[in-house]
Design a protein around this motif. Structure first.
Motif, PDB file in Angstrom:
ATOM      1  N   ILE A 262      55.790  24.033  74.111  1.00 50.04           N
ATOM      2  CA  ILE A 262      55.280  24.946  73.299  1.00 50.04           C
ATOM      3  C   ILE A 262      54.232  24.653  72.135  1.00 50.04           C
ATOM      4  CG2 ILE A 262      56.167  26.905  71.610  1.00 50.04           C
ATOM      5  CD1 ILE A 262      58.499  27.053  73.428  1.00 50.04           C
ATOM      6  N   THR A 263      54.639  23.537  71.437  1.00 52.99           N
ATOM      7  CA  THR A 263      53.639  23.303  70.369  1.00 52.99           C
ATOM      8  C   THR A 263      52.352  22.676  70.388  1.00 52.99           C
ATOM      9  OG1 THR A 263      55.168  21.445  70.012  1.00 52.99           O
ATOM     10  CG2 THR A 263      55.649  23.286  68.637  1.00 52.99           C
ATOM     11  N   GLY A 264      52.354  22.178  71.890  1.00 51.18           N
ATOM     12  CA  GLY A 264      51.141  21.209  72.395  1.00 51.18           C
ATOM     13  C   GLY A 264      49.957  22.198  72.491  1.00 51.18           C
ATOM     14  N   PHE A 265      48.702  21.425  72.285  1.00 56.18           N
ATOM     15  CA  PHE A 265      47.266  22.347  72.565  1.00 56.18           C
ATOM     16  C   PHE A 265      47.047  23.283  71.648  1.00 56.18           C
ATOM     17  CE2 PHE A 265      48.694  19.930  76.428  1.00 56.18           C
ATOM     18  CZ  PHE A 265      47.416  19.125  76.656  1.00 56.18           C
ATOM     19  N   GLY A 266      47.486  22.947  70.215  1.00 52.97           N
ATOM     20  CA  GLY A 266      47.019  23.753  69.179  1.00 52.97           C
ATOM     21  C   GLY A 266      47.637  24.986  68.640  1.00 52.97           C
ATOM     22  N   ARG A 267      48.997  25.074  68.985  1.00 48.97           N
ATOM     23  CA  ARG A 267      49.757  26.206  68.397  1.00 48.97           C
ATOM     24  C   ARG A 267      49.862  26.063  66.795  1.00 48.97           C
ATOM     25  NH1 ARG A 267      50.086  31.198  69.692  1.00 48.97           N
ATOM     26  NH2 ARG A 267      50.087  30.695  71.733  1.00 48.97           N
ATOM     27  N   MET A 268      49.902  24.715  66.590  1.00 48.27           N
ATOM     28  CA  MET A 268      50.055  24.334  64.972  1.00 48.27           C
ATOM     29  C   MET A 268      48.872  24.419  64.221  1.00 48.27           C
ATOM     30  SD  MET A 268      53.333  24.499  64.759  1.00 48.27           S
ATOM     31  CE  MET A 268      53.736  23.744  63.117  1.00 48.27           C
ATOM     32  N   GLY A 269      47.680  24.468  64.999  1.00 48.12           N
ATOM     33  CA  GLY A 269      46.357  24.256  64.335  1.00 48.12           C
ATOM     34  C   GLY A 269      45.775  22.926  64.068  1.00 48.12           C
ATOM     35  N   THR A 270      46.685  21.908  65.205  1.00 52.47           N
ATOM     36  CA  THR A 270      46.219  20.519  65.248  1.00 52.47           C
ATOM     37  C   THR A 270      46.372  20.587  66.819  1.00 52.47           C
ATOM     38  OG1 THR A 270      48.583  20.071  64.901  1.00 52.47           O
ATOM     39  CG2 THR A 270      47.180  19.874  63.082  1.00 52.47           C
ATOM     40  N   ASN A 271      46.227  19.387  67.346  1.00 49.25           N
ATOM     41  CA  ASN A 271      46.067  18.920  68.551  1.00 49.25           C
ATOM     42  C   ASN A 271      47.641  19.293  69.249  1.00 49.25           C
ATOM     43  OD1 ASN A 271      43.475  18.412  68.786  1.00 49.25           O
ATOM     44  ND2 ASN A 271      43.937  16.392  69.087  1.00 49.25           N
ATOM     45  N   ASN A 351      36.283  25.855  69.010  1.00 56.03           N
ATOM     46  CA  ASN A 351      36.939  25.505  67.907  1.00 56.03           C
ATOM     47  C   ASN A 351      38.167  26.225  67.965  1.00 56.03           C
ATOM     48  OD1 ASN A 351      37.522  23.574  65.730  1.00 56.03           O
ATOM     49  ND2 ASN A 351      36.104  25.097  64.418  1.00 56.03           N
ATOM     50  N   LEU A 352      39.075  26.553  68.841  1.00 58.13           N
ATOM     51  CA  LEU A 352      40.225  27.383  68.744  1.00 58.13           C
ATOM     52  C   LEU A 352      41.514  26.862  68.149  1.00 58.13           C
ATOM     53  CD1 LEU A 352      40.078  28.902  72.610  1.00 58.13           C
ATOM     54  CD2 LEU A 352      39.314  30.060  70.411  1.00 58.13           C
ATOM     55  N   PHE A 353      41.589  25.604  68.116  1.00 51.82           N
ATOM     56  CA  PHE A 353      42.935  24.933  67.321  1.00 51.82           C
ATOM     57  C   PHE A 353      42.763  25.198  65.917  1.00 51.82           C
ATOM     58  CE2 PHE A 353      43.832  21.421  70.622  1.00 51.82           C
ATOM     59  CZ  PHE A 353      43.778  22.230  71.601  1.00 51.82           C
ATOM     60  N   ALA A 354      41.429  25.177  65.437  1.00 50.92           N
ATOM     61  CA  ALA A 354      41.027  25.395  63.926  1.00 50.92           C
ATOM     62  C   ALA A 354      41.352  27.053  63.750  1.00 50.92           C
ATOM     63  CB  ALA A 354      39.922  25.094  63.420  1.00 50.92           C
ATOM     64  N   ARG A 355      40.958  27.843  64.882  1.00 52.35           N
ATOM     65  CA  ARG A 355      41.102  29.242  64.501  1.00 52.35           C
ATOM     66  C   ARG A 355      42.404  29.772  64.634  1.00 52.35           C
ATOM     67  NH1 ARG A 355      38.396  34.053  65.373  1.00 52.35           N
ATOM     68  NH2 ARG A 355      39.739  35.823  66.240  1.00 52.35           N
ATOM     69  N   ALA A 356      43.360  28.775  65.385  1.00 48.40           N
ATOM     70  CA  ALA A 356      44.908  29.003  65.459  1.00 48.40           C
ATOM     71  C   ALA A 356      45.282  28.956  64.246  1.00 48.40           C
ATOM     72  CB  ALA A 356      45.400  28.392  66.506  1.00 48.40           C
ATOM     73  N   PRO A 427      50.521  34.881  69.709  1.00 47.23           N
ATOM     74  CA  PRO A 427      49.327  35.367  70.356  1.00 47.23           C
ATOM     75  C   PRO A 427      48.408  34.521  70.788  1.00 47.23           C
ATOM     76  CG  PRO A 427      49.207  36.046  68.006  1.00 47.23           C
ATOM     77  CD  PRO A 427      50.399  35.346  68.004  1.00 47.23           C
ATOM     78  N   PRO A 428      47.644  34.666  71.783  1.00 44.70           N
ATOM     79  CA  PRO A 428      46.493  33.726  71.817  1.00 44.70           C
ATOM     80  C   PRO A 428      45.706  33.298  70.830  1.00 44.70           C
ATOM     81  CG  PRO A 428      46.574  35.412  73.724  1.00 44.70           C
ATOM     82  CD  PRO A 428      47.383  35.849  72.422  1.00 44.70           C
ATOM     83  N   TYR A 429      45.000  32.204  70.832  1.00 42.77           N
ATOM     84  CA  TYR A 429      44.148  31.833  69.474  1.00 42.77           C
ATOM     85  C   TYR A 429      42.893  32.841  69.512  1.00 42.77           C
ATOM     86  CZ  TYR A 429      46.829  27.532  70.787  1.00 42.77           C
ATOM     87  OH  TYR A 429      47.979  26.901  70.994  1.00 42.77           O
ATOM     88  N   ILE A 430      42.624  33.283  70.389  1.00 45.81           N
ATOM     89  CA  ILE A 430      41.440  34.459  70.032  1.00 45.81           C
ATOM     90  C   ILE A 430      41.806  35.632  69.284  1.00 45.81           C
ATOM     91  CG2 ILE A 430      40.290  33.434  72.281  1.00 45.81           C
ATOM     92  CD1 ILE A 430      41.103  36.165  73.570  1.00 45.81           C
ATOM     93  N   VAL A 431      43.041  35.567  69.085  1.00 43.34           N
ATOM     94  CA  VAL A 431      43.456  37.246  68.406  1.00 43.34           C
ATOM     95  C   VAL A 431      42.752  37.290  67.035  1.00 43.34           C
ATOM     96  CG1 VAL A 431      45.345  36.013  66.888  1.00 43.34           C
ATOM     97  CG2 VAL A 431      45.509  38.545  67.629  1.00 43.34           C
ATOM     98  N   ASP A 432      42.328  38.643  66.686  1.00 46.68           N
ATOM     99  CA  ASP A 432      41.633  39.117  65.459  1.00 46.68           C
ATOM    100  C   ASP A 432      42.517  39.505  64.503  1.00 46.68           C
ATOM    101  OD1 ASP A 432      41.765  41.683  65.839  1.00 46.68           O
ATOM    102  OD2 ASP A 432      39.906  41.517  67.104  1.00 46.68           O
ATOM    103  N   LYS A 433      41.941  39.823  63.353  1.00 49.55           N
ATOM    104  CA  LYS A 433      43.077  40.429  62.186  1.00 49.55           C
ATOM    105  C   LYS A 433      43.408  41.804  62.521  1.00 49.55           C
ATOM    106  CE  LYS A 433      41.488  37.325  58.544  1.00 49.55           C
ATOM    107  NZ  LYS A 433      40.653  37.471  57.036  1.00 49.55           N
TER     108      LYS A 433
END
Length: 451
Positions: A262-271, A351-356, A427-433
């Motif tokens: 669950i936490t892998g590949f960007g959910r935390m804003g890190t790898n 740059n989706l991890f930073a966006r997350a 939500p997906p990392y592409i979510v907007d405000k």
């Protein structure tokens, strides 16, 4: 899109109340970006990345095109006694993203298979180094590590132990859970936003003073945890907990396994959450986001010394002897690996991890502002691009309030996830405000409706 009259007599739906579903079916027939289209033509926003999987949003052309190209080039090849080019490329990319010397990737097809694979690696490793008596595993209460018998054994889900307890692994123990609503400090742990809860009590004292002495540390093969308890409802570890667990394992020669499905590949804003907490496990289990959920792929990333130990223990064996007797028909499937390569490239390009990480702060702000103080709300936990709101139970009907709210949100066009007494947004990392505000607003209204 007009209603399609599906024959629902034959599919047995997983982790779903099938009787309820038949009366009010929820069938998706298309998806794009953040949105699903249902069988009756409605639009539903994907507030949970389709169970933590679709990080880059739905229907991403680079991933689709990579899959199509791979199908036209090499559709499938056996993983036994041979391999394929895509598997090597995907493994290299994944290892490069992992922290420390986590460099060896064992592919499988799901998080459940990753859990069982990591347990088998632990046993094989200790046997190879002359400590085959290390065969005790330690998990954590309310931990979730998939639906294989190994993963269920080290997991701490009561429903699994109730239904399948007679067939679970015998030499397993469990650490205390990382959240206690009856604890005197609960008021300080109920509402957490963007930080680790601070406990005055050391939750790992029981591990050191009771569990390890009970089994003798020399008999313990591995400890497995989710860095954040995702399936239970996004429960966060106390400050310093993860690092201290690493120190305890090092002290006693115990392997530490992180389930980062669950936490892998960007959910935390890190790898990985490993990066977030600054801790390198001996094995890291992954799945879900690695292919954006498009095609099943999972795996275990192992530290170099595990691989080297197994190779070294077999150096005097015949050259044709298999060092680790394990694998799956679809390990490193070329089409799945092509999807992973395209997905990981897309994460980097956008740059989706930073966006997350950035959108996670906004999600947390929104949830705490809109949901705190609503009827029956007893806690909110947000960190990374995920958050959970915890509700009080209806007497005699655990989980019903959350399920009813989930259904109301769905009918109002937002997919949330019920997890016991929690409702989760991830939500997906592409979510907007604006989309976050919409999802949180619908959730707030549903909570009020079911007060």
């Amino acid at each position: 899109m007009a209603y399609q009259n599906f024959n629902m007599d034959h599919q047995w739906l997983p982790f779903t109340p099938n009787r309820s579903f038949a009366k009010d079916p929820r069938v998706f027939v298309a998806a794009d970006g953040m949105m699903f289209t249902t069988h009756d033509g409605k639009q539903v926003i994907d507030g949970i990345s389709s169970l933590w999987c679709v990080a880059a949003g739905h229907n991403r052309k680079p991933i689709n095109e990579a899959i199509k190209k791979q199908l036209d080039t090499l559709d499938y090849a056996t993983a036994f006694q041979a391999s394929n080019d895509q598997a090597f490329v995907a493994a290299e990319m994944i290892a490069a993203m992992a922290p420390g010397d986590l460099n060896k990737v064992l592919f499988c097809n799901s998080g459940s298979e990753a859990a069982d694979t990591s347990l088998k690696v632990a046993l094989a490793y200790h046997r190879a180094r002359g400590e085959g008596h290390r065969n005790v595993f330690i998990g954590r209460e309310r931990g979730y590590h998939g639906v294989g018998f190994g993963g269920m054994s080290v997991g701490g889900i009561p429903a699994n132990r109730k239904a399948y307890g007679t067939a679970l692994l015998p030499r397993v123990d469990h650490m205390r859970f990382i959240h206690d609503p009856l604890h005197p400090e609960h008021a300080g742990h109920a509402y957490i936003h963007g930080e680790e809860p601070v406990w005055t009590e050391d939750l790992l004292l029981e591990l050191e003073n009771r569990i390890l002495p009970l089994h003798d540390p020399s008999n313990i093969a591995a400890i497995i945890i989710e860095p954040i308890s995702g399936s239970a409802g996004w429960y966060l570890p106390p400050q310093g907990y993860v690092k201290r667990l690493r120190e305890i394992c090092d002290k006693h020669g115990i392997l530490l396994i992180f389930d980062e499905v669950i936490t892998g590949f960007g959910r935390m804003g890190t790898n990985f959450a490993s990066d977030y907490y600054g801790v390198v496990p001996d094995m890291l289990n992954f799945a879900k986001c690695v292919t954006n959920g498009v095609i099943p792929l999972g795996g275990v990333i192992c530290r170099d010394h595990l691989y080297e130990t197994l190779m070294g223990a077999n150096e005097k064996s015949p050259a044709h002897a298999i060092e680790f007797f394990h694998g799956y028909t679809y390990s490193g499937h070329p089409v799945a690996c092509a999807a992973a390569i395209a997905t990981l490239n897309l994460f980097k390009e956008e740059n989706l991890f930073a966006r997350a990480g950035e959108m996670g702060k906004f999600l947390g702000d929104s949830m705490h502002t809109a949901l705190k103080g609503l009827p029956n709300v007893i806690g909110i936990r947000t960190l990374g691009l995920a958050g959970a709101v915890e509700l009080s139970s209806i007497a005699g009907l655990p989980g019903k309030r959350a399920f009813d709210i989930f259904m109301t949100c769905y009918h109002k066009g937002v997919l949330v996830r019920p997890a016991g007494e929690n409702l989760v947004l991830a939500p997906p990392y592409i979510v907007d405000k604006a989309q976050i505000e919409l999802m949180v607003g619908v959730l707030a209204d549903a909570i009020k409706q079911h007060a």
